[in-house]
Scaffold this motif. Structure first.
Motif, PDB file in Angstrom:
ATOM      1  N   ALA A  11       0.812  -1.223   0.000  1.00  0.00           N
ATOM      2  CA  ALA A  11       0.000   0.000   0.000  1.00  0.00           C
ATOM      3  C   ALA A  11       0.844   1.271   0.000  1.00  0.00           C
ATOM      4  O   ALA A  11       0.334   2.348   0.260  1.00  0.00           O
ATOM      5  N   ARG A  12       2.109   1.158  -0.347  1.00  0.00           N
ATOM      6  CA  ARG A  12       2.993   2.327  -0.241  1.00  0.00           C
ATOM      7  C   ARG A  12       2.781   3.358  -1.337  1.00  0.00           C
ATOM      8  O   ARG A  12       3.160   4.515  -1.184  1.00  0.00           O
ATOM      9  N   PHE A  48      -1.477  -4.933   5.210  1.00  0.00           N
ATOM     10  CA  PHE A  48      -1.071  -3.858   4.317  1.00  0.00           C
ATOM     11  C   PHE A  48       0.397  -3.552   4.586  1.00  0.00           C
ATOM     12  O   PHE A  48       0.770  -3.226   5.716  1.00  0.00           O
ATOM     13  N   PRO A  77       2.003   1.056   4.386  1.00  0.00           N
ATOM     14  CA  PRO A  77       0.923   1.927   3.908  1.00  0.00           C
ATOM     15  C   PRO A  77       1.373   3.388   3.822  1.00  0.00           C
ATOM     16  O   PRO A  77       2.075   3.879   4.707  1.00  0.00           O
ATOM     17  N   PHE A 127      -3.013   6.760   2.715  1.00  0.00           N
ATOM     18  CA  PHE A 127      -3.793   5.579   3.075  1.00  0.00           C
ATOM     19  C   PHE A 127      -4.131   5.616   4.562  1.00  0.00           C
ATOM     20  O   PHE A 127      -5.281   5.456   4.955  1.00  0.00           O
ATOM     21  N   TYR A 147      -0.798  -4.111   9.682  1.00  0.00           N
ATOM     22  CA  TYR A 147       0.206  -3.386   8.920  1.00  0.00           C
ATOM     23  C   TYR A 147       1.585  -3.996   9.181  1.00  0.00           C
ATOM     24  O   TYR A 147       1.840  -4.512  10.251  1.00  0.00           O
TER      25      TYR A 147
END
Length: 95
Positions: free
Chosen positions: A40-41, A70, A73, A77, A92
């Motif tokens: 999700a970066r 994720f 992130p 986000f 995460y």
């Protein structure tokens, strides 16, 4: 034989205009692979519909003893996820 975790790179923009294709992609992933890793970066825009879909998907995976994570992130986000109250519902990890 152990399966490798799934890694899906999420694009920059995730919103209602792409929700159908995102749902189809999620539906095509095997649910018995632990964990499912979503990069999700790169996200620069995400809307509430997408967050709700990820929440529903994470809940579905949990029923099958699988975790959605994720990876790294982006700030955007996390800002949206926190604003919508999903921060503690997601997992995460850093890459």
């Amino acid at each position: 034989m152990e399966q490798a975790p799934i890694t899906m790179e999420l694009g920059e923009k995730i919103d209602i205009s792409a929700i159908s294709s995102l749902k189809a992609t999620l539906d095509s992933l095997p649910i018995n692979t632990e964990p499912q890793l979503f990069d999700a970066r790169y996200i620069t825009h995400i809307d509430s519909a997408s967050c709700q879909l990820f929440y529903a998907y994470a809940q579905h995976l949990a029923l099958h003893n699988t975790t959605l994570v994720f990876l790294s992130p982006s700030d955007k986000f996390m800002t949206v996820v926190k604003a919508l109250g999903f921060e503690t519902d997601f997992n995460y990890a850093s890459m």
